[in-house]
Design an enzyme around this catalytic site. Structure first.
Site: not given
Ligand SMILES: *Cc1c(COP(=O)(O)O)cnc(C)c1O
Length: 388
Positions: A50, A136, A178, A182, A207, A210, A239
């Site tokens: 990522n 997620h 999101e 992802s 969230d 990405h 990421k």
């Molecule tokens: C990767 C991810 C997370 C978790 O984040 P980390 O810092 O890896 O624990 C949370 N939400 C989404 C949408 C993600 O892709």
């Protein structure tokens, strides 16, 4: 070991079932350099990570972390409220607020922790939590643990969301999506979702793990790209930032509330100050080095042009390129052939994705050259026609 111990039996049974379903997950040990991976078996171009902006190995970021270690030492020694929050954490929080346009930023050691902290601290019995079905695992798990009533709306289906935001409700309502999904790489219809939230006096949490760094002006993310300001924005640093950690971006009141009640914040050691120092540097690189986002757009164009005739390939505007093959065995055969040719791609199976949607998850990065992407896409096109 005690014979016939119930917990041991459960573990053995579950592992056996996973292996019979050919869904066992394995950890491979990798050595990573910019854009490549080396395992015990070979050397590959990395199309699975990522690290969209190529920052994980950027010399200036590595130097910033080293500089932070020289200035602040190795660890933060305590949770933020005890004595773990230092000057570099404060500078990072301010730079995030300035960039993303929020009053306050609360720092966490991971996105997983930030999501759990937020949902578990905000919601109570009688509240309504609405989540996109493809959110997620960290969000879903928080919702299942929470006393709030959790409902999942069909992926990116604002009409379905609207029917769940019933007017008869008494408690608070929180809608969580999101920004960029992802496993699918598609974008949430944030403007429509925000309008629906406004209509029903529900709060919107995005969230943007990405999207942040990749989309929008100065890489501000999906919300900026959609012209939306959510009530709460989650950004993660694992990421596009090329590092680790997360922040909850919010109002001053939410910040003060979470500082009292978010247990992941109160009872967990603050990130190392050197890491905060390096993350502040990452923010300025992301804001100013537009060429990284332009390069990604270019590589994305090369990928889709080469694979324009393959229906398995979903066209996306993010660097996440899902290739939905469906059958686990066929998907793995394609992934293995790609690996044998030196391309490491994500091979994603249920239960990470819905049944019958096993897929390759190919991610682009500024570490790739145009030729890398074209070679991958050409070979993938050939393999897809072979497994049809
Ligand atoms: C990767 C991810 C997370 C978790 O984040 P980390 O810092 O890896 O624990 C949370 N939400 C989404 C949408 C993600 O892709």
């Amino acid at each position: 070991m005690i014979p016939d111990c119930p917990l041991q039996r459960r573990i053995d049974d579950r592992l056996l079932l996973r292996s019979q379903q050919q869904l066992t997950r394995d950890v491979t040990t990798f050595k990573r350099e910019a854009g490549t991976l080396t395992t015990a078996d070979g050397h590959y171009l990395n199309f699975a990570g990522n690290d969209y902006l190529g920052l994980s190995q950027a010399p200036s970021l590595v130097r910033a972390w080293q500089e932070g270690l020289d200035m602040y030492g190795a660890g933060s020694t305590a949770s933020p409220l005890v004595c773990g929050h230092g000057y570099p954490h404060q500078v990072l929080a301010s730079s995030l607020c300035d960039w993303l346009g929020f009053e306050r930023a609360l720092l966490f050691n991971s996105g997983f922790a930030a999501n759990q902290a937020l949902i578990l601290a905000l919601l109570e019995k009688g509240d309504l939590l609405l989540q996109d079905k493809l959110n997620h695992a960290s969000l879903m798990e928080a919702g299942m643990v929470s006393a709030a009533d959790m409902r999942r709306f069909r992926h990116n289906d604002v009409g379905h969301l609207a029917t769940l935001l019933t007017p008869s409700r008494r408690g608070a309502a929180l809608v969580v999506t999101e920004g960029v999904f992802s496993m699918d790489g598609d974008l949430a219809p944030l403007a429509e979702i925000a309008a629906e939230c406004d209509k029903h006096r529900a709060w919107l949490v995005v969230d943007d793990a990405h999207g942040c760094g990749v989309l929008g002006a100065e890489g501000k993310g999906s919300c900026d790209a959609a012209g939306v300001k959510p009530d709460i924005l989650i950004v993660t640093f694992g990421k596009a930032f090329g590092m680790m950690g997360a922040a909850v971006m919010c109002s001053d009141a939410v910040y003060r509330y979470l500082t009292q009640f978010a247990r992941h914040y109160v009872y967990s050691t603050a990130m190392p100050p050197a890491q905060a120092h390096a993350l502040t540097h990452a923010v300025s690189v992301i804001r100013s080095e537009h060429w990284r986002r332009e390069a990604l757009v270019h590589l994305s164009g090369v990928f889709h042009q080469t694979l324009a005739d393959r229906r398995e390939v979903r066209a996306t505007t993010s660097p996440i390129k899902p290739v939905i093959i469906g059958d686990v065995g066929k998907m793995q055969a394609v992934a293995e052939k790609l690996r044998a040719a030196g391309f490491w791609v994500g091979a994603i199976r249920p239960p990470t994705v819905p049944p019958n949607t096993a897929r390759l998850r190919i991610t682009l990065s500024t570490n790739h050259t145009e030729e890398d992407v074209r070679q991958l896409a050409l070979y993938l096109r050939q393999l897809l026609s072979e497994v049809e």
